[in-house]
Write an enzyme that holds these catalytic residues in place. Sequence first.
Site, PDB file in Angstrom:
ATOM      1  N   ASP A  17       0.833  -1.199   0.000  1.00 26.88           N
ATOM      2  CA  ASP A  17       0.000   0.000   0.000  1.00 26.88           C
ATOM      3  C   ASP A  17       0.873   1.256   0.000  1.00 26.88           C
ATOM      4  O   ASP A  17       0.697   2.149  -0.816  1.00 26.88           O
ATOM      5  CB  ASP A  17      -0.936  -0.006   1.222  1.00 26.88           C
ATOM      6  CG  ASP A  17      -1.772  -1.273   1.262  1.00 26.88           C
ATOM      7  OD1 ASP A  17      -2.505  -1.510   0.304  1.00 26.88           O
ATOM      8  OD2 ASP A  17      -1.659  -2.035   2.241  1.00 26.88           O
ATOM      9  N   TYR A 193       5.048 -14.627   0.099  1.00 29.60           N
ATOM     10  CA  TYR A 193       4.421 -14.854   1.407  1.00 29.60           C
ATOM     11  C   TYR A 193       4.908 -16.191   1.948  1.00 29.60           C
ATOM     12  O   TYR A 193       5.664 -16.905   1.273  1.00 29.60           O
ATOM     13  CB  TYR A 193       2.894 -14.813   1.274  1.00 29.60           C
ATOM     14  CG  TYR A 193       2.422 -13.475   0.725  1.00 29.60           C
ATOM     15  CD1 TYR A 193       2.612 -12.304   1.455  1.00 29.60           C
ATOM     16  CD2 TYR A 193       1.839 -13.379  -0.537  1.00 29.60           C
ATOM     17  CE1 TYR A 193       2.217 -11.078   0.945  1.00 29.60           C
ATOM     18  CE2 TYR A 193       1.439 -12.150  -1.050  1.00 29.60           C
ATOM     19  CZ  TYR A 193       1.634 -11.001  -0.300  1.00 29.60           C
ATOM     20  OH  TYR A 193       1.263  -9.787  -0.799  1.00 29.60           O
ATOM     21  N   GLN A 256      13.372   0.871  -2.027  1.00 27.47           N
ATOM     22  CA  GLN A 256      12.525   0.513  -3.166  1.00 27.47           C
ATOM     23  C   GLN A 256      13.254   0.609  -4.510  1.00 27.47           C
ATOM     24  O   GLN A 256      13.125  -0.282  -5.356  1.00 27.47           O
ATOM     25  CB  GLN A 256      11.309   1.437  -3.147  1.00 27.47           C
ATOM     26  CG  GLN A 256      10.073   0.842  -3.735  1.00 27.47           C
ATOM     27  CD  GLN A 256       8.938   1.833  -3.741  1.00 27.47           C
ATOM     28  OE1 GLN A 256       9.127   3.041  -3.845  1.00 27.47           O
ATOM     29  NE2 GLN A 256       7.722   1.322  -3.642  1.00 27.47           N
ATOM     30  N   ARG A 272       5.379 -10.822  -5.401  1.00 25.75           N
ATOM     31  CA  ARG A 272       4.126 -11.074  -4.681  1.00 25.75           C
ATOM     32  C   ARG A 272       3.234  -9.821  -4.729  1.00 25.75           C
ATOM     33  O   ARG A 272       3.626  -8.783  -5.255  1.00 25.75           O
ATOM     34  CB  ARG A 272       4.433 -11.457  -3.238  1.00 25.75           C
ATOM     35  CG  ARG A 272       4.893 -10.293  -2.376  1.00 25.75           C
ATOM     36  CD  ARG A 272       5.257 -10.725  -0.959  1.00 25.75           C
ATOM     37  NE  ARG A 272       5.191  -9.612  -0.037  1.00 25.75           N
ATOM     38  CZ  ARG A 272       5.641  -9.646   1.214  1.00 25.75           C
ATOM     39  NH1 ARG A 272       6.201 -10.749   1.690  1.00 25.75           N
ATOM     40  NH2 ARG A 272       5.516  -8.589   1.995  1.00 25.75           N
ATOM     41  N   GLY A 273       2.058  -9.930  -4.106  1.00 26.21           N
ATOM     42  CA  GLY A 273       1.205  -8.768  -3.863  1.00 26.21           C
ATOM     43  C   GLY A 273       0.859  -8.007  -5.116  1.00 26.21           C
ATOM     44  O   GLY A 273       0.366  -8.561  -6.096  1.00 26.21           O
ATOM     45  N   GLU A 274       1.115  -6.709  -5.093  1.00 27.57           N
ATOM     46  CA  GLU A 274       0.723  -5.865  -6.226  1.00 27.57           C
ATOM     47  C   GLU A 274       1.902  -5.091  -6.808  1.00 27.57           C
ATOM     48  O   GLU A 274       2.150  -5.118  -8.012  1.00 27.57           O
ATOM     49  CB  GLU A 274      -0.371  -4.889  -5.762  1.00 27.57           C
ATOM     50  CG  GLU A 274      -0.845  -3.980  -6.866  1.00 27.57           C
ATOM     51  CD  GLU A 274      -2.131  -3.247  -6.537  1.00 27.57           C
ATOM     52  OE1 GLU A 274      -3.013  -3.826  -5.860  1.00 27.57           O
ATOM     53  OE2 GLU A 274      -2.257  -2.084  -6.964  1.00 27.57           O
ATOM     54  N   ASP A 275       2.642  -4.419  -5.947  1.00 28.61           N
ATOM     55  CA  ASP A 275       3.652  -3.517  -6.497  1.00 28.61           C
ATOM     56  C   ASP A 275       4.845  -4.277  -7.088  1.00 28.61           C
ATOM     57  O   ASP A 275       5.288  -3.983  -8.206  1.00 28.61           O
ATOM     58  CB  ASP A 275       4.120  -2.526  -5.424  1.00 28.61           C
ATOM     59  CG  ASP A 275       4.947  -1.411  -6.031  1.00 28.61           C
ATOM     60  OD1 ASP A 275       4.503  -0.829  -7.042  1.00 28.61           O
ATOM     61  OD2 ASP A 275       6.048  -1.138  -5.529  1.00 28.61           O
ATOM     62  N   SER A 276       5.374  -5.260  -6.355  1.00 30.41           N
ATOM     63  CA  SER A 276       6.519  -6.003  -6.908  1.00 30.41           C
ATOM     64  C   SER A 276       6.087  -6.789  -8.148  1.00 30.41           C
ATOM     65  O   SER A 276       6.871  -6.983  -9.085  1.00 30.41           O
ATOM     66  CB  SER A 276       7.145  -6.929  -5.860  1.00 30.41           C
ATOM     67  OG  SER A 276       6.202  -7.832  -5.345  1.00 30.41           O
TER      68      SER A 276
HETATM   69  O1  TRH Z   1       4.272  -6.131   0.641  1.00 28.89           O
HETATM   70  P1  TRH Z   1       3.245  -6.750  -0.203  1.00 28.89           P
HETATM   71  O2  TRH Z   1       2.826  -8.077   0.184  1.00 28.89           O
HETATM   72  O3  TRH Z   1       2.002  -5.809  -0.285  1.00 28.89           O
HETATM   73  C1  TRH Z   1       0.685  -6.296  -0.333  1.00 28.89           C
HETATM   74  C2  TRH Z   1      -0.008  -6.001  -1.624  1.00 28.89           C
HETATM   75  O4  TRH Z   1       0.092  -4.674  -2.012  1.00 28.89           O
HETATM   76  C3  TRH Z   1      -1.463  -6.370  -1.491  1.00 28.89           C
HETATM   77  O5  TRH Z   1      -2.148  -6.033  -2.654  1.00 28.89           O
HETATM   78  C4  TRH Z   1      -2.051  -5.654  -0.313  1.00 28.89           C
HETATM   79  O6  TRH Z   1      -3.359  -5.982  -0.150  1.00 28.89           O
HETATM   80  C5  TRH Z   1      -1.270  -6.056   0.907  1.00 28.89           C
HETATM   81  O7  TRH Z   1       0.079  -5.685   0.754  1.00 28.89           O
HETATM   82  C6  TRH Z   1      -1.817  -5.407   2.141  1.00 28.89           C
HETATM   83  O8  TRH Z   1       3.787  -6.855  -1.702  1.00 28.89           O
HETATM   84  P2  TRH Z   1       3.976  -5.727  -2.819  1.00 28.89           P
HETATM   85  O9  TRH Z   1       2.681  -5.165  -3.256  1.00 28.89           O
HETATM   86  O10 TRH Z   1       4.819  -6.316  -3.828  1.00 28.89           O
HETATM   87  O11 TRH Z   1       4.786  -4.570  -2.101  1.00 28.89           O
HETATM   88  C7  TRH Z   1       6.096  -4.719  -1.682  1.00 28.89           C
HETATM   89  C8  TRH Z   1       6.814  -3.389  -1.712  1.00 28.89           C
HETATM   90  O12 TRH Z   1       8.055  -3.509  -1.031  1.00 28.89           O
HETATM   91  C9  TRH Z   1       7.121  -2.907  -3.110  1.00 28.89           C
HETATM   92  O13 TRH Z   1       6.930  -1.509  -3.194  1.00 28.89           O
HETATM   93  C10 TRH Z   1       8.593  -3.230  -3.286  1.00 28.89           C
HETATM   94  C11 TRH Z   1       9.085  -3.036  -1.898  1.00 28.89           C
HETATM   95  N1  TRH Z   1      10.338  -3.741  -1.555  1.00 28.89           N
HETATM   96  C12 TRH Z   1      11.430  -2.982  -1.180  1.00 28.89           C
HETATM   97  O14 TRH Z   1      11.354  -1.739  -1.191  1.00 28.89           O
HETATM   98  N2  TRH Z   1      12.574  -3.618  -0.818  1.00 28.89           N
HETATM   99  C13 TRH Z   1      12.708  -4.978  -0.814  1.00 28.89           C
HETATM  100  O15 TRH Z   1      13.787  -5.498  -0.492  1.00 28.89           O
HETATM  101  C14 TRH Z   1      11.577  -5.735  -1.225  1.00 28.89           C
HETATM  102  C15 TRH Z   1      11.684  -7.241  -1.246  1.00 28.89           C
HETATM  103  C16 TRH Z   1      10.408  -5.107  -1.569  1.00 28.89           C
END
Ligand code: TRH
Length: 379
Positions: A17, A193, A256, A272-276
């Site tokens: 988020d 996850y 990031q 995973r999730g949305e952004d990655s």
């Molecule tokens: O962290 P997430 O599991 O986020 C999730 C999803 O957004 C999901 O849709 C939402 O409902 C839930 O959270 C609550 O996975 P996501 O979306 O990939 O986000 C990870 C963020 O972390 C992304 O911006 C990349 C960042 N990141 C880093 O900055 N450094 C790192 O080393 C890693 C592994 C990730």
Amino acid sequence: MRQRWDIFCTVIDNFGDIGICWRLAKQLVHEHGKIVRLWVDDLVSFSCIAPQVDPAAERQVIQQVEIYSWSMLPKAVEPADVVIEAFACELPEIYVSAMLQMTKQPVWINLEYLSAESWVAQYHGLPSPHPRLSLSKTFFFPGFVANTGGLLREKDLLAQRDEFTRHEEAGFWSTKHLPMRKPGELRISLFSYDAVPIDELIATLSACNQSILLIVPAGRIAEYIQRVSFDLISLQSDTVIVQNQLTIRIIPFMEQADYDRLLWSCDINFVRGEDSFVRAQWAGKPFVWNIYPQTENAHWHKLNAFLDLYTVNMSLSTAQAIRDLWLTWNGGMAWHPSAWLNFLTMRESLMQHSRDWINQLLKQDDLATNLVRFVENKL
Ligand code: TRH
């Protein structure tokens, strides 16, 4: 006068988020000249992906974005011209009352989660009148196809990626204290996850007749690998585990922008999730998606909808390989090494497809541009 935007973000769990809100805020400032306040309820999580963030500061300005802690919402805050409520987080009542008092009410947008499901294009842009007050917000859905809000993509993202790949990759490995590539080595990043068949993946990778480096940023899955898979008692975020030709490197969680660089540098990315998940698509490398699990298995619809869209122009065998590995990785089928091996065999065609997919996505404007255009038409 420069337009003012407020983005409200609550961190439900994890980093997606805030990861998305942070990218959007920066893009609105740097590419569209907006004044942006980003309201965040959990600055500690924010500081994991953006280490410049001070978790104790009520207000701070980073990269020209004003960052406010939600708990510090001043009593008489003046709402901005545009208000984004990210992922249905509820706006503070005091803020909504202030919106009501304004002679010209702000454009209020509910930025939704990303999905490839077909209903998204129908719901994107629909108004949602407030049940009690004379205010209305609009549902804004990101998406992969025309008539959706599009995906986050900075103007220079692909140029930066290509420049990095040409000139900076070697330097990146050394700043991350990772070795240079060995000839023929396969580099894989892993972000997922907990409920994935990680032991099975590790067993399969270590049985491969190929040198593999598996890079795992610190987090719950890295902890599991250290403690459960390898029985390492003291957990460290700089661990090297070697099994046959497989080397596993647990590395510190990175900021990031560096995570993007990791995705660009690896041959295959588990995300995973949305952004990655979206960033892996822009990286243009084969990737494996671990979807965020939802109640009543709603995530399976989402996963299949994306697979249907993503594989539409693929050969049957490539599509089958990707589908099998993704279903297996998400627990929809029992692990079988052939799921991985078939995916690997298709690597070249998956690479080509990743590039074609990017070209298809580029036909749409990015999410920030679409938001700005939507607001211009409203004001
Ligand atoms: O962290 P997430 O599991 O986020 C999730 C999803 O957004 C999901 O849709 C939402 O409902 C839930 O959270 C609550 O996975 P996501 O979306 O990939 O986000 C990870 C963020 O972390 C992304 O911006 C990349 C960042 N990141 C880093 O900055 N450094 C790192 O080393 C890693 C592994 C990730």
